[in-house]
Design a protein around this motif. Structure first.
Motif, PDB file in Angstrom:
ATOM      1  N   GLU A  92       0.826  -1.186   0.000  1.00  0.00           N
ATOM      2  CA  GLU A  92       0.000   0.000   0.000  1.00  0.00           C
ATOM      3  C   GLU A  92       0.867   1.245   0.000  1.00  0.00           C
ATOM      4  OE1 GLU A  92      -3.351   0.168   2.483  1.00  0.00           O
ATOM      5  OE2 GLU A  92      -3.430  -1.980   2.830  1.00  0.00           O
ATOM      6  N   ASP A  93       0.332   2.292  -0.579  1.00  0.00           N
ATOM      7  CA  ASP A  93       1.035   3.567  -0.633  1.00  0.00           C
ATOM      8  C   ASP A  93       0.769   4.322   0.658  1.00  0.00           C
ATOM      9  OD1 ASP A  93       2.561   5.560  -1.596  1.00  0.00           O
ATOM     10  OD2 ASP A  93       1.007   6.404  -2.896  1.00  0.00           O
ATOM     11  N   SER A  94       1.356   3.838   1.749  1.00  0.00           N
ATOM     12  CA  SER A  94       1.054   4.349   3.079  1.00  0.00           C
ATOM     13  C   SER A  94       2.216   5.149   3.617  1.00  0.00           C
ATOM     14  CB  SER A  94       0.762   3.184   4.023  1.00  0.00           C
ATOM     15  OG  SER A  94       1.891   2.352   4.113  1.00  0.00           O
ATOM     16  N   ALA A  95       1.996   5.785   4.757  1.00  0.00           N
ATOM     17  CA  ALA A  95       3.076   6.474   5.450  1.00  0.00           C
ATOM     18  C   ALA A  95       4.163   5.482   5.792  1.00  0.00           C
ATOM     19  CB  ALA A  95       2.541   7.148   6.705  1.00  0.00           C
ATOM     20  N   ASP A  96       5.406   5.960   5.810  1.00  0.00           N
ATOM     21  CA  ASP A  96       6.550   5.054   5.872  1.00  0.00           C
ATOM     22  C   ASP A  96       6.545   4.149   7.084  1.00  0.00           C
ATOM     23  OD1 ASP A  96       9.887   5.072   6.699  1.00  0.00           O
ATOM     24  OD2 ASP A  96       9.171   4.242   4.820  1.00  0.00           O
ATOM     25  N   SER A  97       6.109   4.623   8.230  1.00  0.00           N
ATOM     26  CA  SER A  97       6.189   3.800   9.431  1.00  0.00           C
ATOM     27  C   SER A  97       4.822   3.616  10.073  1.00  0.00           C
ATOM     28  CB  SER A  97       7.152   4.438  10.444  1.00  0.00           C
ATOM     29  OG  SER A  97       6.724   5.743  10.765  1.00  0.00           O
ATOM     30  N   GLU A  98       3.769   3.580   9.284  1.00  0.00           N
ATOM     31  CA  GLU A  98       2.431   3.450   9.843  1.00  0.00           C
ATOM     32  C   GLU A  98       2.187   2.038  10.338  1.00  0.00           C
ATOM     33  OE1 GLU A  98      -2.220   4.063   8.514  1.00  0.00           O
ATOM     34  OE2 GLU A  98      -0.589   4.792   7.277  1.00  0.00           O
ATOM     35  N   TRP A  99       1.696   1.954  11.562  1.00  0.00           N
ATOM     36  CA  TRP A  99       1.390   0.663  12.169  1.00  0.00           C
ATOM     37  C   TRP A  99      -0.114   0.633  12.421  1.00  0.00           C
ATOM     38  CZ3 TRP A  99       5.383  -2.756  14.031  1.00  0.00           C
ATOM     39  CH2 TRP A  99       6.655  -2.294  13.755  1.00  0.00           C
ATOM     40  N   GLU A 100      -0.774  -0.388  11.893  1.00  0.00           N
ATOM     41  CA  GLU A 100      -2.215  -0.464  11.981  1.00  0.00           C
ATOM     42  C   GLU A 100      -2.669  -1.466  13.013  1.00  0.00           C
ATOM     43  OE1 GLU A 100      -3.766  -1.297   8.146  1.00  0.00           O
ATOM     44  OE2 GLU A 100      -4.114   0.803   7.760  1.00  0.00           O
ATOM     45  N   GLY A 101      -3.995  -1.430  13.303  1.00  0.00           N
ATOM     46  CA  GLY A 101      -4.593  -2.463  14.133  1.00  0.00           C
ATOM     47  C   GLY A 101      -4.768  -2.016  15.567  1.00  0.00           C
ATOM     48  N   SER A 102      -5.239  -2.941  16.385  1.00  0.00           N
ATOM     49  CA  SER A 102      -5.468  -2.666  17.794  1.00  0.00           C
ATOM     50  C   SER A 102      -4.152  -2.512  18.526  1.00  0.00           C
ATOM     51  CB  SER A 102      -6.271  -3.811  18.405  1.00  0.00           C
ATOM     52  OG  SER A 102      -5.490  -4.993  18.398  1.00  0.00           O
ATOM     53  N   GLU A 103      -4.276  -2.041  19.785  1.00  0.00           N
ATOM     54  CA  GLU A 103      -3.068  -1.867  20.593  1.00  0.00           C
ATOM     55  C   GLU A 103      -2.346  -3.179  20.782  1.00  0.00           C
ATOM     56  OE1 GLU A 103      -1.863  -0.184  25.036  1.00  0.00           O
ATOM     57  OE2 GLU A 103      -3.861   0.156  24.198  1.00  0.00           O
ATOM     58  N   LEU A 104      -3.110  -4.260  21.000  1.00  0.00           N
ATOM     59  CA  LEU A 104      -2.488  -5.580  21.163  1.00  0.00           C
ATOM     60  C   LEU A 104      -1.801  -6.010  19.875  1.00  0.00           C
ATOM     61  CD1 LEU A 104      -5.196  -7.497  23.224  1.00  0.00           C
ATOM     62  CD2 LEU A 104      -3.008  -6.605  24.024  1.00  0.00           C
ATOM     63  N   GLY A 105      -2.456  -5.707  18.718  1.00  0.00           N
ATOM     64  CA  GLY A 105      -1.852  -6.064  17.440  1.00  0.00           C
ATOM     65  C   GLY A 105      -0.551  -5.332  17.192  1.00  0.00           C
ATOM     66  N   VAL A 106      -0.517  -4.044  17.545  1.00  0.00           N
ATOM     67  CA  VAL A 106       0.699  -3.264  17.371  1.00  0.00           C
ATOM     68  C   VAL A 106       1.808  -3.800  18.267  1.00  0.00           C
ATOM     69  CG1 VAL A 106       1.724  -0.986  17.710  1.00  0.00           C
ATOM     70  CG2 VAL A 106      -0.508  -1.193  16.617  1.00  0.00           C
ATOM     71  N   GLU A 107       1.451  -4.161  19.498  1.00  0.00           N
ATOM     72  CA  GLU A 107       2.448  -4.720  20.406  1.00  0.00           C
ATOM     73  C   GLU A 107       3.003  -6.032  19.861  1.00  0.00           C
ATOM     74  OE1 GLU A 107       0.687  -5.094  24.216  1.00  0.00           O
ATOM     75  OE2 GLU A 107       0.622  -2.935  24.617  1.00  0.00           O
ATOM     76  N   ALA A 108       2.121  -6.856  19.298  1.00  0.00           N
ATOM     77  CA  ALA A 108       2.578  -8.122  18.715  1.00  0.00           C
ATOM     78  C   ALA A 108       3.497  -7.871  17.532  1.00  0.00           C
ATOM     79  CB  ALA A 108       1.375  -8.959  18.287  1.00  0.00           C
ATOM     80  N   ASP A 109       3.157  -6.882  16.682  1.00  0.00           N
ATOM     81  CA  ASP A 109       4.007  -6.552  15.541  1.00  0.00           C
ATOM     82  C   ASP A 109       5.357  -6.016  16.001  1.00  0.00           C
ATOM     83  OD1 ASP A 109       2.055  -7.319  13.803  1.00  0.00           O
ATOM     84  OD2 ASP A 109       1.237  -5.314  13.520  1.00  0.00           O
ATOM     85  N   ASP A 110       5.331  -5.205  17.051  1.00  0.00           N
ATOM     86  CA  ASP A 110       6.581  -4.659  17.570  1.00  0.00           C
ATOM     87  C   ASP A 110       7.480  -5.772  18.093  1.00  0.00           C
ATOM     88  OD1 ASP A 110       8.200  -2.301  18.405  1.00  0.00           O
ATOM     89  OD2 ASP A 110       7.880  -3.177  20.386  1.00  0.00           O
ATOM     90  N   ARG A 111       6.887  -6.742  18.782  1.00  0.00           N
ATOM     91  CA  ARG A 111       7.682  -7.876  19.272  1.00  0.00           C
ATOM     92  C   ARG A 111       8.238  -8.682  18.106  1.00  0.00           C
ATOM     93  NH1 ARG A 111       3.384  -8.252  22.999  1.00  0.00           N
ATOM     94  NH2 ARG A 111       2.458  -9.936  21.754  1.00  0.00           N
ATOM     95  N   ALA A 112       7.422  -8.854  17.062  1.00  0.00           N
ATOM     96  CA  ALA A 112       7.881  -9.613  15.892  1.00  0.00           C
ATOM     97  C   ALA A 112       9.042  -8.895  15.216  1.00  0.00           C
ATOM     98  CB  ALA A 112       6.723  -9.808  14.906  1.00  0.00           C
TER      99      ALA A 112
END
Length: 459
Positions: free
Chosen positions: A182-202
Motif C-alpha cells: 500500500e502507498d502508506s506512510a513510511d512507518s504506519e502501524w495499523e490495528g489494535s493496541e495488542l496487534g501493534v504490540e505483537a508486531d513490535d515484538r515480531a
C-alpha cells in the motif's frame, strides 16, 4: 561434586526400589470380618435365627469404622508413595537421557573428525553452505545449523566472518501495513493496541536475529538482498552500523520513493541490482544512482526502462562500471551508453520499441568482452549495433529475440571481420530455424570459436 550427588541420588533410588520390592513380596493383612450375624446363610430381619444384641452390633460397627479409617489412611499414603515413585521415575528417565548424550559425545571424540585442525573444519563448513547465492537465517541450514551441533563447532562457526557475509532479508509482520502492498506512510502501524504490540515484538525478534548475523561478519564486505520489509526507517536503523561494509546490494523498490534513501551512505558499494520497482519517476531513481560511490562496478537495472536522456541522467556513475544490465528504448541509447562506459567489460541490454533499423555512428570499444542482447520486438537492435560497433576484445556474444526474425548473418560477419575479435562462444536464442545459422562460416572466419550454441525456440 556433581558426580557425588548423582551417586547419592542413584543410591537413594536403589534403596527405595529395594524397599518397595520387599513390600510387594509381602501380603496385605486382611482382618477377619465374619461375625455371628454374617454367618447366617439367609438373614431374615423379621425372624432372625440369632437374637440381635444392640451392644454387640454397635461394637462391631465401631470396629469396622476403625478398620475402614486405617485402610483409607493406607490408600492415601500409597497414593503419595506412588506419586513420589512417578517423580523418581521421571528423574531417572532424565538422567538416562543425559548419560546417553554424554556417551554419544565422548564416543564422537574418538572420531578423526574431532581431531581435524580448525583450518580443515573451516573449509568443510564453507562446503556446507547452501548453494543459494544469498543465505537466510534458517535453523535447519548452515551456517545456523552448524552452531547447534556442539560447543566446539559453534565456537569455530561464530568465529568465521566469511560464513556470515551473505544475507537475504525478508521480514513478514502480520498486522504492519507493508509498503510493498500500500502507498502508506513510511512507518504506519495499523490495528489494535495488542496487534501493534505483537508486531513490535515480531520486528524486535527479526531485527535481533539479523543483527546477530551481521555482527558476526566483523567488518567484512557484505552482500545483501532486501526483498521485503515493513518499514524503510526500521530497516535503515538495523543496517546503519553496517553501511560501510555493504559491497553488494540487491533491492526491491515497490512504490514509495522513500526507499531510495537506502541507497545513500554506502561508501563501499560495488554492485547494485534492482530486483523490481513500482511507478518511480526516472528523475527520482537517477538522483540516487548518479550519486553512488566511485567504487561501483556492477549495475543491474533491467526493470528500469531508459531512453538516451535517462542514460545521461545517471552520470557520472557510468565511468566506473565494468558490468551493466539495462533496458533501453532506442539503439542510439545503447550506443550512447557504450560511449559513457569506457571500462565496460560485460553488457546485457534489453531493447524495447525497436521497430526501424537506424544508422549509428561507428564506434570502437576495446574493453567489452561479453555482449548479451535481448530484442523484445525484432532484430533491429543487434543489426544496428553490428553495423556500428567494433569490439576487438569480444569473446562471448548472445543474441535473444522473442519473435520470429531472420538471423542477421551479414551484419554479424561484418562485425566479426571488422573487430578481429577472439570470439569463443556464440549463443543464439530465437524461433529461427537452426539451418538459418551458418555455423561453418563463423568458424572459418574466427578459428578461436569453439562452440556455437543454438537454443531453439525461445518463449
Amino acid at each position: 561434586m556433581q558426580t557425588v550427588n548423582l551417586k547419592d541420588k542413584l543410591s537413594s533410588a536403589s534403596d527405595i526400589i529395594d524397599a518397595l520390592q520387599n513390600i510387594l513380596r509381602s501380603q496385605v493383612f486382611m482382618p477377619d470380618l465374619d461375625t455371628p450375624y454374617s454367618r447366617a446363610s439367609i438373614p431374615n430381619i423379621n425372624h432372625p435365627t440369632i437374637e440381635p444384641n444392640s451392644k454387640s452390633i454397635s461394637a462391631i460397627l465401631i470396629e469396622r469404622q476403625q478398620q475402614l479409617d486405617a485402610v483409607l489412611r493406607e490408600i492415601s499414603g500409597l497414593k503419595t508413595v506412588m506419586n513420589g515413585i512417578k517423580k523418581i521415575h521421571q528423574q531417572l528417565a532424565g538422567q538416562k537421557e543425559k548419560i546417553i548424550q554424554s556417551m554419544t559425545f565422548h564416543k564422537g571424540l574418538e572420531s578423526a573428525l574431532w581431531r581435524l585442525p580448525t583450518e580443515a573444519l573451516s573449509q568443510i563448513f564453507h562446503r556446507c553452505l547452501p548453494e543459494d547465492e544469498y543465505l537466510t537465517p534458517t535453523s535447519n541450514l548452515a551456517p545456523m545449523l552448524l552452531t547447534r551441533i556442539c560447543r566446539p563447532w559453534r565456537n569455530i562457526v561464530v568465529d568465521m566472518p566469511s560464513l556470515w557475509c551473505r544475507l537475504h532479508v525478508e521480514i513478514y509482520i502480520g498486522r504492519v501495513r507493508q509498503e510493498d502492498d500500500e502507498d502508506s506512510a513510511d512507518s504506519e502501524w495499523e490495528g489494535s493496541e495488542l496487534g501493534v504490540e505483537a508486531d513490535d515484538r515480531a520486528w524486535q525478534q527479526a531485527a535481533f536475529c539479523y543483527d546477530s548475523w551481521l555482527k558476526r561478519s566483523r567488518g567484512r564486505p557484505l552482500s545483501l538482498v532486501l526483498q521485503r520489509y515493513p518499514s524503510t526507517k526500521l530497516l535503515g536503523s538495523l543496517l546503519q552500523p553496517y553501511m560501510n561494509q555493504i559491497s553488494s546490494l540487491s533491492i526491491h523498490f515497490p512504490r514509495r520513493a522513500e526507499r531510495l534513501l537506502l541507497l545513500k551512505d554506502m561508501p563501499a558499494l560495488r554492485e547494485l541490482v534492482i530486483l523490481g520497482m513500482g511507478s518511480f519517476r526516472i528523475r527520482n531513481m537517477a538522483q540516487y544512482i548518479s550519486q553512488l560511490p566511485s567504487t561501483m562496478r556492477v549495475l543491474d537495472v533491467i526493470p528500469l526502462t531508459l531512453d538516451i536522456r535517462g542514460v545521461s541522467s545517471l552520470n557520472p556513475i557510468w565511468a566506473h562500471l565494468t558490468h551493466v544490465k539495462i533496458t533501453l528504448r532506442h539503439p542510439d541509447a545503447v550506443l550512447h551508453l557504450i560511449h559513457l562506459c569506457p571500462n565496460l567489460s560485460s553488457l546485457t541490454v534489453r531493447g524495447t520499441g525497436f521497430y526501424e533499423q537506424r544508422t549509428l555512428e561507428p564506434f570502437t570499444h576495446t574493453n567489452i568482452q561479453s555482449l548479451h542482447t535481448i530484442d523484445d520486438t525484432s532484430m533491429v537492435m543487434i543489426s544496428s549495433l553490428a553495423d556500428a560497433l567494433s569490439l576487438p576484445n569480444l569473446r562471448v556474444l548472445e543474441v535473444c529475440c522473442t519473435y520470429n526474425n531472420l538471423w542477421p548473418h551479414e551484419q554479424l560477419m561484418d562485425l566479426f571481420a571488422r573487430s578481429r575479435c577472439p570470439l569463443e562462444r556464440l549463443i543464439f536464442s530465437s524461433r529461427v530455424v537452426v539451418n538459418d545459422v551458418p555455423r561453418a562460416e563463423y568458424v572459418a572466419l574466427i578459428p578461436s570459436l569453439d562452440v556455437v550454441t543454438v537454443v531453439n525456440p525461445i518463449v
